[in-house]
Design an enzyme around this catalytic site. Structure first.
Site: not given
Ligand code: DGP
Length: 117
Positions: A96, A101
């Protein structure tokens, strides 16, 4: 030049996040939408959008992600029982946020690695 995501702002502390570890290479912070009692994202400070963009130059920082994962798992108290490290790539991988990461998930017995069809 790849476009920055919200993760670059978190790394620079321009927007709030629960950062549990940071050094010159990587930042680790709690996922905003946790899927397990411990759910931490470990992120290279340098913007690499996806695994497809990784080059040989990134070997050191990507190796360091694992070193930090082991340290964070210890600090979170999940090392002994075990945990899962996960990297999503691209749309079929469920990525997403296009800033590479590693998810560190633990604190409960996790289900099967992928949802069965
Ligand atoms: P992925 O689907 O692998 O791209 O995971 C993205 C993750 O990032 C998802 O589990 C939610 C997290 N995430 C998205 N936006 C934010 C944010 O603004 N702050 C934090 N702490 N996590 C976020």
């Amino acid at each position: 030049m790849a476009e920055e995501t919200i993760f670059s702002k978190i790394i620079r502390k321009e927007i709030p996040a629960d950062i549990v570890y940071q050094d010159e290479w990587v930042t680790a912070f709690r996922d905003i939408n946790p899927q397990a009692p411990t759910h931490i994202l470990i992120v290279p400070n340098k913007l690499i959008p996806t695994v497809n963009d990784v080059t040989a130059e990134d070997e050191q920082v990507l190796g360091h992600l694992f070193v930090v994962a082991a340290k964070v798992a210890q600090n979170e108290g999940v090392a002994e029982n075990g945990y899962r490290l996960l990297v999503n790539c691209g749309s079929h991988g469920g990525q997403e946020v296009y800033h590479l990461h590693m998810h560190l998930l633990g604190g409960r017995r996790l289900g099967p690695m992928v949802v069965r069809k």
